[in-house]
Design a protein around this motif. Structure first.
Motif, PDB file in Angstrom:
ATOM      1  N   GLU A   1      14.331  35.408  60.473  1.00 12.09           N
ATOM      2  CA  GLU A   1      13.572  35.690  59.208  1.00 12.09           C
ATOM      3  C   GLU A   1      14.454  35.429  58.125  1.00 12.09           C
ATOM      4  OE1 GLU A   1      10.413  36.037  59.614  1.00 12.09           O
ATOM      5  OE2 GLU A   1      10.021  36.766  61.515  1.00 12.09           O
TER       6      GLU A   1
ATOM      7  N   MET B   1      -1.283  44.346  60.730  1.00 12.68           N
ATOM      8  CA  MET B   1      -1.422  44.594  59.323  1.00 12.68           C
ATOM      9  C   MET B   1      -1.483  43.034  58.795  1.00 12.68           C
ATOM     10  SD  MET B   1       0.123  47.059  56.962  1.00 12.68           S
ATOM     11  CE  MET B   1       0.267  47.029  55.068  1.00 12.68           C
TER      12      MET B   1
ATOM     13  N   TYR C   1       3.712  23.921  57.117  1.00  7.47           N
ATOM     14  CA  TYR C   1       4.353  24.997  56.544  1.00  7.47           C
ATOM     15  C   TYR C   1       3.387  25.928  55.356  1.00  7.47           C
ATOM     16  CZ  TYR C   1       8.690  23.402  58.311  1.00  7.47           C
ATOM     17  OH  TYR C   1       9.769  23.098  59.373  1.00  7.47           O
TER      18      TYR C   1
ATOM     19  N   LYS D   1      10.311  22.082  52.296  1.00  8.27           N
ATOM     20  CA  LYS D   1       8.957  22.913  52.385  1.00  8.27           C
ATOM     21  C   LYS D   1       9.128  24.361  52.263  1.00  8.27           C
ATOM     22  CE  LYS D   1       7.398  18.927  54.811  1.00  8.27           C
ATOM     23  NZ  LYS D   1       7.537  18.405  56.228  1.00  8.27           N
ATOM     24  N   GLY D   2       8.618  24.908  51.055  1.00  6.54           N
ATOM     25  CA  GLY D   2       8.596  26.222  50.806  1.00  6.54           C
ATOM     26  C   GLY D   2      10.051  26.745  50.692  1.00  6.54           C
TER      27      GLY D   2
ATOM     28  N   MET E   1      -0.587  39.697  49.376  1.00  2.00           N
ATOM     29  CA  MET E   1       0.142  38.311  49.057  1.00  2.00           C
ATOM     30  C   MET E   1       0.401  37.627  50.361  1.00  2.00           C
ATOM     31  SD  MET E   1      -0.149  38.428  45.692  1.00  2.00           S
ATOM     32  CE  MET E   1       0.918  37.372  45.359  1.00  2.00           C
TER      33      MET E   1
ATOM     34  N   TYR F   1      -1.459  41.453  54.633  1.00  2.00           N
ATOM     35  CA  TYR F   1      -1.216  41.832  53.330  1.00  2.00           C
ATOM     36  C   TYR F   1      -1.950  41.363  52.061  1.00  2.00           C
ATOM     37  CZ  TYR F   1       2.888  43.619  55.943  1.00  2.00           C
ATOM     38  OH  TYR F   1       3.652  44.084  56.629  1.00  2.00           O
TER      39      TYR F   1
ATOM     40  N   ALA G   1       3.700  26.541  52.694  1.00  2.00           N
ATOM     41  CA  ALA G   1       3.760  25.883  51.216  1.00  2.00           C
ATOM     42  C   ALA G   1       2.498  24.566  51.215  1.00  2.00           C
ATOM     43  CB  ALA G   1       4.853  25.610  50.837  1.00  2.00           C
TER      44      ALA G   1
ATOM     45  N   PRO H   1      17.331  31.570  57.611  1.00  2.00           N
ATOM     46  CA  PRO H   1      16.740  30.191  57.041  1.00  2.00           C
ATOM     47  C   PRO H   1      16.326  30.347  55.494  1.00  2.00           C
ATOM     48  CG  PRO H   1      15.563  30.942  59.056  1.00  2.00           C
ATOM     49  CD  PRO H   1      16.431  32.240  58.747  1.00  2.00           C
ATOM     50  N   ASN H   2      16.058  31.319  54.920  1.00  2.00           N
ATOM     51  CA  ASN H   2      15.869  31.728  53.756  1.00  2.00           C
ATOM     52  C   ASN H   2      16.799  31.833  52.834  1.00  2.00           C
ATOM     53  OD1 ASN H   2      12.692  31.544  53.644  1.00  2.00           O
ATOM     54  ND2 ASN H   2      12.885  33.083  55.012  1.00  2.00           N
TER      55      ASN H   2
ATOM     56  N   MET I   1      10.569  41.614  51.683  1.00  2.00           N
ATOM     57  CA  MET I   1       9.392  40.589  51.685  1.00  2.00           C
ATOM     58  C   MET I   1       8.481  40.952  52.865  1.00  2.00           C
ATOM     59  SD  MET I   1       9.410  38.100  49.690  1.00  2.00           S
ATOM     60  CE  MET I   1      10.383  36.768  48.787  1.00  2.00           C
ATOM     61  N   ASP I   2       7.179  40.966  52.661  1.00  2.00           N
ATOM     62  CA  ASP I   2       6.315  41.236  53.689  1.00  2.00           C
ATOM     63  C   ASP I   2       6.351  40.682  54.888  1.00  2.00           C
ATOM     64  OD1 ASP I   2       5.080  42.859  51.803  1.00  2.00           O
ATOM     65  OD2 ASP I   2       3.432  41.574  51.246  1.00  2.00           O
ATOM     66  N   TYR I   3       6.853  39.394  55.021  1.00  2.00           N
ATOM     67  CA  TYR I   3       7.073  38.855  56.340  1.00  2.00           C
ATOM     68  C   TYR I   3       8.177  39.506  57.188  1.00  2.00           C
ATOM     69  CZ  TYR I   3      10.543  35.744  53.956  1.00  2.00           C
ATOM     70  OH  TYR I   3      11.503  35.147  53.207  1.00  2.00           O
TER      71      TYR I   3
ATOM     72  N   THR J   1       3.833  35.903  50.509  1.00  2.00           N
ATOM     73  CA  THR J   1       5.232  36.566  50.931  1.00  2.00           C
ATOM     74  C   THR J   1       5.171  37.326  52.209  1.00  2.00           C
ATOM     75  OG1 THR J   1       4.473  38.541  49.999  1.00  2.00           O
ATOM     76  CG2 THR J   1       6.035  37.329  48.614  1.00  2.00           C
ATOM     77  N   ALA J   2       3.649  37.130  52.716  1.00  2.00           N
ATOM     78  CA  ALA J   2       3.639  37.842  54.439  1.00  2.00           C
ATOM     79  C   ALA J   2       4.051  36.794  55.287  1.00  2.00           C
ATOM     80  CB  ALA J   2       2.366  38.123  54.560  1.00  2.00           C
ATOM     81  N   MET J   3       4.387  35.496  54.927  1.00  2.00           N
ATOM     82  CA  MET J   3       4.666  34.595  56.080  1.00  2.00           C
ATOM     83  C   MET J   3       6.020  33.814  55.594  1.00  2.00           C
ATOM     84  SD  MET J   3       1.181  32.366  56.642  1.00  2.00           S
ATOM     85  CE  MET J   3       0.915  32.044  55.101  1.00  2.00           C
ATOM     86  N   ASN J   4       6.672  33.663  56.566  1.00  2.00           N
ATOM     87  CA  ASN J   4       8.091  33.172  56.064  1.00  2.00           C
ATOM     88  C   ASN J   4       7.927  31.796  56.037  1.00  2.00           C
ATOM     89  OD1 ASN J   4      10.838  32.194  56.456  1.00  2.00           O
ATOM     90  ND2 ASN J   4      11.321  33.463  57.988  1.00  2.00           N
ATOM     91  N   PRO J   5       8.514  31.449  54.630  1.00  2.00           N
ATOM     92  CA  PRO J   5       8.330  29.955  54.266  1.00  2.00           C
ATOM     93  C   PRO J   5       9.044  28.884  55.120  1.00  2.00           C
ATOM     94  CG  PRO J   5       9.726  31.206  52.562  1.00  2.00           C
ATOM     95  CD  PRO J   5       8.902  32.050  53.809  1.00  2.00           C
ATOM     96  N   ARG J   6      10.044  29.250  55.858  1.00  2.00           N
ATOM     97  CA  ARG J   6      10.396  28.358  56.610  1.00  2.00           C
ATOM     98  C   ARG J   6      10.118  28.231  57.932  1.00  2.00           C
ATOM     99  NH1 ARG J   6      15.106  26.003  53.913  1.00  2.00           N
ATOM    100  NH2 ARG J   6      14.751  26.834  51.746  1.00  2.00           N
ATOM    101  N   GLN J   7       8.850  28.886  58.290  1.00  2.00           N
ATOM    102  CA  GLN J   7       8.521  28.848  59.619  1.00  2.00           C
ATOM    103  C   GLN J   7       6.973  28.154  59.797  1.00  2.00           C
ATOM    104  OE1 GLN J   7       8.196  32.780  61.002  1.00  2.00           O
ATOM    105  NE2 GLN J   7      10.476  33.018  61.477  1.00  2.00           N
TER     106      GLN J   7
ATOM    107  N   ARG K   1      -2.430  35.671  62.966  1.00  2.00           N
ATOM    108  CA  ARG K   1      -1.319  36.393  63.341  1.00  2.00           C
ATOM    109  C   ARG K   1      -1.536  37.753  63.872  1.00  2.00           C
ATOM    110  NH1 ARG K   1       3.765  37.038  59.195  1.00  2.00           N
ATOM    111  NH2 ARG K   1       2.145  38.205  58.156  1.00  2.00           N
TER     112      ARG K   1
END
Lengths: 270, 544
Positions: free
Chosen positions: A178, B360, B415, A266-267, B364, B362, B417, A181-182, A158-160, B367-373, B431
């Protein structure tokens, strides 16, 4: 959110099992090794589950047996998850040689049936609780390794995660902040399943005589001690079997609910 | 019976949403939309994502995708009301009277079956023609759509042909059963810009020659202007404007349509050449385990506080160049100098300042951000990591950054989402800015966004450049974006820079063949543009 009825039942039953295990000394009506009646006395108001092959109270034996079984299974599951997931994530994040070595090593261990491997190890080492926990935990860790590596490989691309690498983050941040949690949802689902496998594993070992040793009681051992009675129509050996089944179902009802909750976060990953 | 083929009046489409922890609620996807389509005409449906254009397209065959319910209005096809028709009637209608061309042909074809068998499948299953007839018609359509070797094209499997060819094969599949109406759902969106106009032209010719009517769904007004007779502009499931193409393009009535027409009209003056913050010298790179160079002796300079646009189609090596600069793919030859110091080729060999000063963004943002943060964690981490900011000081700086990207501090605990596509991309920009970089690499940052949202992002990037004096390496395949934002341009083709210089020089004739192809492939908001372009092209696109 309201808890579904199945989760509530699972939670109450799992809670009852764990509470009984923790407070075994307080709630057990008799002493663990105390002989209080005849051989295989039937169910009565003095002995709710009857007595066992040498006249000990079955309920007391079940409670103390549950304590040992649940303790060993819990410790082994914790051990397998800590080692398995950390190694699995590390393999996925570092890739290359480290990944190859770890993965092939795990393949090697998984290629040998774990019960046979455990029997071989336990026949040459002193059978104590720490050794049992270590053997079960490490053998189970191979499964956890496989799962967590597979999940983490999906996440590391993943990009993150790339963004975190470009930022210069160390592996600890990448793994614990990173990736973990996922990866939690599939791991939680696996946790319930692994715990039950650990219960079955320790019970099997005890039944075969290489698990928990007398005078300590455990569910597998109780089946073994009373199995002869089945021929005479005495159901004492079935009681621990029912206990194992009830624990398995209730733990998984809870795991299902936790899984449902974490995925709808969420997410969350679906 | 009226002359019209398809008549939709007052259509309403509902779906049920299940938000976690709340009772299910009904959401309206399409509300009160009416349209008429006559035989042999093309109607363009246009709007941003979520406008309900695909939903309406599918409603024309009385189909609701993923739980969408056609709850109100009438859909009349060939004089029959079909909204409430039973499954049997619909089965005989779909594939016979109405056919559908999906956006991603690659995902719509069965990879295990030869193309010809898939193309003629509906014609056979409806008993419209026998096998020999259907195959002859398929070959005729392949030829008409400009596919190479029409006689043998059908014997190939989907993976053996290019994306543009596959999209045309799908058009052939839709036209084969001689339908009255074809629904085209973004047929060229997933294609490369140079391939897009070939497919577009093929579709347009095929529509004209077979006399079929079409619903053409797209988010790109310039594309739809080339093929449609009428245009229906949609937003949030409601009609914005409905009229003949010429009127919509030249004299749009509604503010929203005007914004769509005037999109990509950002005016950016080219800055004079200055001292380079980044210079890439003769960089050659290849991926591990392959035997060809993805980048071949790339040499480019990027002056501080300016924008270098790297343009090219997929596979030209644009993103690989970014990976070489960031250190993710160490080049095999050449060197990269940044802010006066030579950069280590490996990521691990770079100092923390090197890492901080190159950021950088991106393509998308999802996918460039952690969905849990939360947004606060995402923007706050670089502050904490590079500058050691904690607690109140960090929160204050996050709020400043959120203000800079034109989002309020109310977003700090949200979040990803819970953000829209444009907001997500803004958070990614914040960021990057948090690190106080000298260079931001923007990898196709607007490609996944709706035109108006993309416009907003470009304007924001330009404003930030003026304030923060940050340089952008802007990777894109969209020349309109390049015109809007760049000072310098490098055109890449198959791993080489084929044209490089100041914007005004690169975009002025004489052109080399590839740049000409690329420039002429960007759809322009005018009628008859497609025909003009096809007449004077020098080079075939790689997708053929």
């Amino acid at each position: 959110m309201r808890m579904p009825i199945s989760a509530a039942i699972g939670l109450i039953m799992t809670g009852a099992f764990f509470l009984a295990a923790i407070f075994a000394g307080v709630i057990a009506p008799y002493g663990m090794g105390e002989i209080v009646g005849g051989v295989w006395d039937p169910v009565s108001d003095k002995h709710w589950f009857g007595t066992d092959a040498i006249g000990r109270d079955m309920l007391t034996r079940m409670i103390y047996g549950g304590q040992t079984t649940i303790f060993v299974a819990t410790a082994a599951t914790a051990l397998s998850f800590i080692t398995g997931s950390i190694l699995g994530f590390t393999a996925a994040v570092t890739g290359g040689w480290a990944d190859q070595v770890l993965s092939r090593l795990v393949d090697l261990v998984m290629a040998i049936p774990s019960l046979i491997l455990a029997l071989v190890i336990l026949s040459v080492t002193p059978v104590t609780l720490p050794v049992l926990i270590l053997v079960i935990g490490l053998l189970d860790a191979t499964r956890v390794f496989r799962l967590s590596r597979a999940v983490a490989v999906d996440i590391t691309v993943m990009d993150y995660v790339e963004a975190a690498r470009l930022r210069g983050e160390g592996w600890a941040w990448i793994i614990f902040r990173e990736i973990l949690p996922n990866a939690l949802s599939p791991l939680v689902a696996e946790l319930g399943l692994r715990f039950i496998f650990a219960v079955l594993f320790i019970s099997t070992l005890s039944f075969l005589g290489l698990g928990v040793q007398p005078p300590l009681a455990d569910w597998g051992g109780i089946v073994k001690e009373n199995s002869a009675g089945l021929v005479y129509g005495i159901p004492a050996a079935l009681i621990p079997a029912f206990a194992i089944a009830a624990l398995a179902i209730s733990v998984n009802l809870v795991a299902d609910w936790v899984l449902g909750r974490t995925t709808s976060l969420k997410g969350g990953r679906g | 019976m009226s002359r019209s083929l398809l008549e939709i009046s007052n259509l309403r489409i509902d779906a049920t949403a299940y938000p976690p922890g709340e009772p299910p609620k009904t959401i309206v996807l399409v509300d009160g939309v009416s349209l008429t389509l006559e035989k042999g005409k093309v109607l363009g449906l246009i709007g941003e994502s979520g406008a309900g254009k695909s939903t309406i397209g599918l409603a024309s065959m009385a189909y609701g995708r993923g739980g969408a319910r056609l709850t109100g209005g009438t859909i009349t096809l060939n004089g029959r009301e079909i909204r409430l028709a039973d499954a049997r009637a619909l089965r005989s209608l779909r594939g016979r009277e109405v056919t559908y061309v999906a956006q991603s042909a690659a995902a719509a074809f069965n990879p295990a079956i030869k193309l010809i068998d898939q193309v003629i499948e509906t014609s056979l299953s409806h008993g419209i023609m026998d096998r020999a007839e259907a195959e002859a018609r398929a070959v005729m359509l392949f030829g008409k759509l400009g596919l190479p070797n029409p006689e043998t094209f059908g014997t190939r499997y989907p993976h053996q042909v290019s994306g543009g060819q596959l999209q045309r094969a799908m058009t052939a599949m839709a036209l084969c059963p001689k339908p009255d109406l074809v629904v085209f759902d973004e047929p060229t969106t997933a294609l490369d810009v140079t391939t897009q106009i070939d497919v577009l032209a093929a579709i347009k010719d095929a529509i004209r020659d077979t006399g079929v009517a079409a619903l053409y769904i797209t988010h790109d007004l310039a594309v739809v202007a080339q093929v449609a007779d009428d245009i229906l502009v949609l937003r949030h499931g409601k009609k914005v404007e409905y009229g003949p193409t010429e009127q919509i393009i030249t004299a749009p009535g509604e503010a929203y349509t005007q914004a769509l027409v005037s999109v990509r009209s950002i005016d950016h003056k080219e800055k004079a050449p200055a001292e380079a913050v980044l210079s890439v010298k003769a960089v050659t790179a290849r991926y591990k385990g392959t035997n060809f160079d993805v980048l071949k002796a790339i040499t480019i300079d990027l002056p501080a506080g300016q924008t270098l646009a790297v343009v090219g189609e997929s596979g030209s090596g644009k993103s690989t160049l970014a990976r070489a600069i960031t250190g993710l793919l160490p080049p095999s030859k050449g060197e990269i100098t940044f802010a006066g110091r030579k950069l280590s080729p490996q990521l691990s060999g770079r100092s923390r300042d090197d890492l901080r000063e190159i950021q950088m963004i991106y393509q998308m943002a999802d996918t460039a951000m952690n969905p849990r943060q939360t947004v606060g964690t995402i923007i706050g981490r670089p502050l904490e990591f590079y500058f050691g900011l904690r607690g109140e000081a960090k929160r204050k700086r996050i709020q400043e950054l959120l203000d800079q990207i034109e989002m309020g501090s109310g977003y700090i605990d949200r979040y990803p989402a819970e953000l829209s596509g444009g907001q997500k991309q803004r958070v990614c920009i914040a960021r990057a800015l948090a690190a106080k970089p000298k260079l931001i690499i923007c990898d196709e940052v607007t490609s996944a966004l709706d035109p108006l949202v993309a416009d907003g992002i470009l304007k924001l990037l330009l404003n930030l450049q003026a304030v923060e004096h940050v340089a952008y390496l802007f990777i894109t395949h969209d020349l309109a974006t390049v015109r809007a934002i760049s000072d310098r341009i490098a055109v890449m083709y198959r791993g080489e820079v084929v044209r490089y210089g100041q914007k005004s020089d690169v975009l002025a004739p004489p052109f080399d063949d590839y740049t000409d192809l690329l420039l002429s492939s960007v759809p322009e908001m005018q009628l008859g543009w497609l025909e003009q372009v096809l007449k004077h092209r020098k080079m075939e696109s790689a997708g053929n």
